[in-house]
Design a protein around this motif. Structure first.
Motif, mmCIF file in Angstrom:
data_model
loop_
_atom_site.group_PDB
_atom_site.id
_atom_site.type_symbol
_atom_site.label_atom_id
_atom_site.label_comp_id
_atom_site.label_asym_id
_atom_site.label_seq_id
_atom_site.Cartn_x
_atom_site.Cartn_y
_atom_site.Cartn_z
ATOM 1 N N ALA A 110 22.987 -5.457 -26.783
ATOM 2 C CA ALA A 110 23.690 -6.606 -27.347
ATOM 3 C C ALA A 110 25.188 -6.347 -27.443
ATOM 4 O O ALA A 110 25.993 -7.280 -27.352
ATOM 5 N N VAL A 111 25.572 -5.090 -27.625
ATOM 6 C CA VAL A 111 26.983 -4.701 -27.713
ATOM 7 C C VAL A 111 27.199 -3.521 -26.770
ATOM 8 O O VAL A 111 26.471 -2.524 -26.855
ATOM 9 N N PRO A 112 28.148 -3.587 -25.861
ATOM 10 C CA PRO A 112 28.391 -2.455 -24.965
ATOM 11 C C PRO A 112 28.914 -1.256 -25.742
ATOM 12 O O PRO A 112 29.545 -1.405 -26.794
ATOM 13 N N PRO A 113 28.672 -0.067 -25.261
ATOM 14 C CA PRO A 113 29.155 1.133 -25.943
ATOM 15 C C PRO A 113 30.678 1.146 -26.015
ATOM 16 O O PRO A 113 31.352 0.639 -25.122
ATOM 17 N N PRO A 114 31.241 1.734 -27.073
ATOM 18 C CA PRO A 114 32.705 1.795 -27.196
ATOM 19 C C PRO A 114 33.308 2.778 -26.201
ATOM 20 O O PRO A 114 32.633 3.696 -25.722
ATOM 21 N N VAL A 115 34.570 2.577 -25.909
ATOM 22 C CA VAL A 115 35.314 3.492 -25.045
ATOM 23 C C VAL A 115 36.079 4.462 -25.946
ATOM 24 O O VAL A 115 36.946 4.048 -26.722
ATOM 25 N N VAL A 116 35.753 5.715 -25.864
ATOM 26 C CA VAL A 116 36.362 6.745 -26.715
ATOM 27 C C VAL A 116 37.337 7.559 -25.875
ATOM 28 O O VAL A 116 36.922 8.223 -24.914
ATOM 29 N N PRO A 117 38.626 7.533 -26.185
ATOM 30 C CA PRO A 117 39.598 8.329 -25.427
ATOM 31 C C PRO A 117 39.303 9.826 -25.550
ATOM 32 O O PRO A 117 38.933 10.317 -26.618
ATOM 33 N N ASP A 118 39.477 10.521 -24.465
ATOM 34 C CA ASP A 118 39.290 11.985 -24.436
ATOM 35 C C ASP A 118 37.929 12.388 -24.998
ATOM 36 O O ASP A 118 37.804 13.357 -25.752
ATOM 37 N N LEU A 119 36.896 11.646 -24.623
ATOM 38 C CA LEU A 119 35.557 11.956 -25.125
ATOM 39 C C LEU A 119 35.110 13.343 -24.692
ATOM 40 O O LEU A 119 34.444 14.066 -25.450
ATOM 41 N N ASP A 120 35.476 13.735 -23.467
ATOM 42 C CA ASP A 120 35.049 15.037 -22.965
ATOM 43 C C ASP A 120 35.626 16.197 -23.765
ATOM 44 O O ASP A 120 35.090 17.309 -23.749
ATOM 45 N N LYS A 121 36.742 15.950 -24.491
ATOM 46 C CA LYS A 121 37.344 17.009 -25.301
ATOM 47 C C LYS A 121 36.754 17.058 -26.713
ATOM 48 O O LYS A 121 37.017 18.007 -27.450
ATOM 49 N N ARG A 122 35.982 16.038 -27.083
ATOM 50 C CA ARG A 122 35.450 15.959 -28.448
ATOM 51 C C ARG A 122 33.965 16.275 -28.527
ATOM 52 O O ARG A 122 33.365 16.166 -29.596
ATOM 53 N N VAL A 123 33.375 16.649 -27.409
ATOM 54 C CA VAL A 123 31.964 17.013 -27.392
ATOM 55 C C VAL A 123 31.843 18.464 -26.931
ATOM 56 O O VAL A 123 32.766 19.008 -26.318
ATOM 57 N N PRO A 124 30.737 19.125 -27.223
ATOM 58 C CA PRO A 124 30.560 20.514 -26.778
ATOM 59 C C PRO A 124 30.670 20.632 -25.262
ATOM 60 O O PRO A 124 30.338 19.703 -24.524
ATOM 61 N N GLU A 125 31.145 21.766 -24.815
ATOM 62 C CA GLU A 125 31.320 22.012 -23.388
ATOM 63 C C GLU A 125 29.984 21.883 -22.665
ATOM 64 O O GLU A 125 28.963 22.400 -23.122
ATOM 65 N N GLY A 126 29.987 21.184 -21.551
ATOM 66 C CA GLY A 126 28.770 20.984 -20.781
ATOM 67 C C GLY A 126 28.028 19.707 -21.116
ATOM 68 O O GLY A 126 27.043 19.379 -20.457
ATOM 69 N N THR A 127 28.482 18.971 -22.136
ATOM 70 C CA THR A 127 27.830 17.726 -22.523
ATOM 71 C C THR A 127 28.184 16.623 -21.532
ATOM 72 O O THR A 127 29.338 16.473 -21.144
ATOM 73 N N GLN A 128 27.190 15.845 -21.143
ATOM 74 C CA GLN A 128 27.406 14.745 -20.212
ATOM 75 C C GLN A 128 28.036 13.577 -20.956
ATOM 76 O O GLN A 128 27.476 13.052 -21.917
ATOM 77 N N THR A 129 29.247 13.166 -20.523
ATOM 78 C CA THR A 129 29.947 12.079 -21.214
ATOM 79 C C THR A 129 29.690 10.720 -20.586
ATOM 80 O O THR A 129 29.927 9.697 -21.220
ATOM 81 N N THR A 130 29.226 10.696 -19.336
ATOM 82 C CA THR A 130 28.842 9.424 -18.731
ATOM 83 C C THR A 130 27.582 8.919 -19.416
ATOM 84 O O THR A 130 26.608 9.653 -19.559
ATOM 85 N N ASN A 131 27.594 7.671 -19.845
ATOM 86 C CA ASN A 131 26.466 7.084 -20.592
ATOM 87 C C ASN A 131 26.157 7.895 -21.858
ATOM 88 O O ASN A 131 24.997 8.062 -22.233
ATOM 89 N N TYR A 132 27.198 8.389 -22.503
ATOM 90 C CA TYR A 132 27.007 9.262 -23.664
ATOM 91 C C TYR A 132 26.240 8.555 -24.776
ATOM 92 O O TYR A 132 25.309 9.125 -25.364
ATOM 93 N N PHE A 133 26.597 7.317 -25.088
ATOM 94 C CA PHE A 133 25.966 6.618 -26.197
ATOM 95 C C PHE A 133 24.545 6.165 -25.847
ATOM 96 O O PHE A 133 23.675 6.120 -26.720
ATOM 97 N N GLU A 134 24.300 5.836 -24.575
ATOM 98 C CA GLU A 134 22.934 5.496 -24.169
ATOM 99 C C GLU A 134 22.024 6.714 -24.303
ATOM 100 O O GLU A 134 20.883 6.605 -24.757
ATOM 101 N N TYR A 135 22.547 7.895 -23.907
ATOM 102 C CA TYR A 135 21.759 9.117 -24.051
ATOM 103 C C TYR A 135 21.456 9.389 -25.526
ATOM 104 O O TYR A 135 20.318 9.750 -25.885
#
Length: 386
Positions: free
Chosen positions: A239-264
Motif C-alpha cells: 500500500a505504501v512503497p518503501p522509503p528511500v534512505v540516503p547512504d543505506l549501505d553505510k548504516r547497515v552491517p557490512e555484507g547486508t543486501q540493501t536492494t529491497n531492504y525493507f521487503e526483506y
C-alpha cells in the motif's frame, strides 16, 4: 524463465563454440598416470553441461546418448581411441575444424615447463591476465562462484534391494546460517522406496539439530504455471512503497543486501528466510554456477520456516508473489507430519492473510518502515578515539 536452447537444433560448429564458452565444458589439461591430455574434457563434465544447458536433455542417460551421437558425427573423439562415449572420467578432445589448440606460455619455441596447477595456463586456447589477445570477449575474465557440487551415493545402505540403488546428489558447498541448505537428488532408475526411506532417515537426523527437511519446487515459483496449470502465485501489493534512505549501505552491517531492504525485513518478521537470491543481486562480473539449476532466478525467493509457503520479492516495490507449498503434506515422499491435526495449506493461508493485511494497511506499513529506519545505525558514525 526457462532455457530455450535445444541441442537438436544446433549445428556441430555451434555446439563446439558453446562448449568453449566460459560457462561451457571445462576444456583443459588433464593428466592420468603420467600422461598429459591437453585441451581435453571428461565425459562426466560434458553430460553435466548438456543436462544443465539444454531443454531437450533432461537426464544423464539422454546426455550420454547425445554424447554417442556427437562422437559418431565427428565432433570429438576419445583421446586414445580406446572407448566410445562414456559418462565418467574418460578424456575426449574436439577434432578437426572444431578443435582449439592452446598456445604454451612463452610462445611455441623455448617453452618452459608448466605444472598442472599453473594459474596462467588455459586449456581454452588463451592465456590469462594481461597476455590476452585483443578482440577476445571480456566474458572470459568474469569470475565464477561455484555454489554446488555433485557426488554419487548409495541409497540402499541396508541392502534391502536386489539391484544397485545409486543416485546423484547435488548439494551446496557454502552454508550460510541465514539461508537454507539445498540439495537435489537425481534418482531415475532407483527404487522409490529406497529414496523414501533415506529421506525419512535424513529428516529424523537433522531434527535433532533444530533443522527441517522441506521438499521444494525445482524452478522459481513465478514460473509455477508453466509446469502446473492447477496452481498459481497470489500477488500481494504494498500500500505504501518503501522509503528511500540516503547512504543505506553505510548504516547497515557490512555484507547486508540493501536492494529491497525493507521487503526483506518484512518477510523476516513473518518467519521467512532466504531460499535463492536473484541473479541481479550478485556483482555483474560474477557468474553464479549451480551443478543442477539450469536457469537463473529472476526474483529473490524466500521460504517460510515451517516450509508451508514460498514468497518472491518483485522489482520496483511491486510487492510479493505468494505460493502455498503443495509439495508438503502427508503421503509425499520423505514427509512425516508429527501431528495429524497440522494442515500445511491452512497454516500457509494464515501466513498469507496476515502478510496481506499488513501490506495493505497504509498506517501499519508506514509504522513498520519507521521502526526499521529507527533501528538503523547513525547517519555519520562517531570518529574512532583511542
Amino acid at each position: 524463465m526457462k532455457s530455450e536452447k535445444e541441442i537438436a537444433d544446433m549445428a556441430l560448429a555451434a555446439i563446439a563454440k558453446a562448449m568453449r564458452d566460459e560457462d561451457g565444458v571445462p576444456i583443459k589439461l588433464h593428466k592420468w598416470h603420467r600422461t598429459s591430455y591437453p585441451d581435453s574434457f571428461t565425459g562426466f563434465d560434458f553430460v553435466s553441461w548438456l543436462v544443465r544447458e539444454f531443454r531437450d536433455v533432461s537426464s544423464r542417460e539422454q546426455g550420454t546418448e547425445w554424447g554417442m551421437k556427437l562422437l559418431e558425427q565427428g565432433l570429438f573423439t576419445h583421446c586414445t581411441g580406446r572407448h566410445g562415449f562414456l559418462d565418467g572420467h574418460y578424456f575426449y578432445r574436439l577434432t578437426g575444424e572444431y578443435a582449439t589448440v592452446s598456445t604454451p606460455r612463452g610462445g611455441w619455441f623455448n617453452k618452459p615447463r608448466h605444472s598442472l596447477n599453473d594459474d596462467n595456463y588455459s586449456g581454452r586456447g588463451y592465456l590469462s591476465g594481461q597476455n590476452r589477445p585483443n578482440g577476445v570477449s571480456p566474458k572470459r575474465n568474469r569470475r565464477r562462484l561455484i555454489l554446488t557440487q555433485s557426488m554419487t551415493i548409495d541409497a540402499d545402505l541396508t541392502k534391502k534391494s536386489d539391484q544397485a540403488e545409486s543416485v546423484i546428489l547435488h548439494h551446496d558447498i557454502i552454508q550460510n546460517p541465514g539461508t537454507v541448505f539445498h540439495f537435489e537428488l537425481q534418482w531415475i532408475g532407483s527404487t522409490a522406496r529406497c529414496i523414501d526411506d533415506m529421506l525419512r532417515q535424513w529428516g529424523r537426523t537433522i531434527e535433532k539439530y533444530g533443522l527441517k527437511l522441506i521438499e521444494a519446487y525445482v524452478t522459481e515459483i513465478s514460473d509455477i504455471r508453466d509446469c502446473n496449470p492447477f496452481q498459481s502465485c497470489f500477488p500481494i501489493r504494498l500500500a505504501v512503497p518503501p522509503p528511500v534512505v540516503p547512504d543505506l549501505d553505510k548504516r547497515v552491517p557490512e555484507g547486508t543486501q540493501t536492494t529491497n531492504y525493507f521487503e526483506y525485513a518484512l518477510l523476516k518478521r513473518f518467519g521467512f528466510i532466504i531460499d535463492i537470491e536473484a541473479t541481479n543481486m550478485y556483482p555483474r562480473d560474477v557468474d553464479v554456477v549451480y551443478s543442477y539449476r539450469r536457469v537463473p532466478f529472476k526474483y529473490s525467493q524466500f521460504v517460510h520456516r515451517s516450509g508451508v509457503a514460498f514468497v518472491q520479492v518483485l522489482e520496483d516495490s511491486k510487492g510479493f508473489l505468494f505460493l502455498t507449498n503443495r509439495l508438503m503434506g502427508g503421503g509425499r515422499m520423505g514427509t512425516a507430519l508429527k501431528s495429524r491435526d497440522f494442515r500445511p495449506a491452512t497454516a500457509a493461508e494464515d501466513v498469507r492473510t496476515r502478510l496481506e493485511e499488513l501490506c495493505g494497511n497504509e498506517v501499519a506499513l508506514t509504522k513498520f518502515y519507521e521502526e526499521e529506519v529507527a533501528a538503523l545505525g547513525p547517519d555519520d558514525p562517531p570518529p574512532l578515539s583511542i
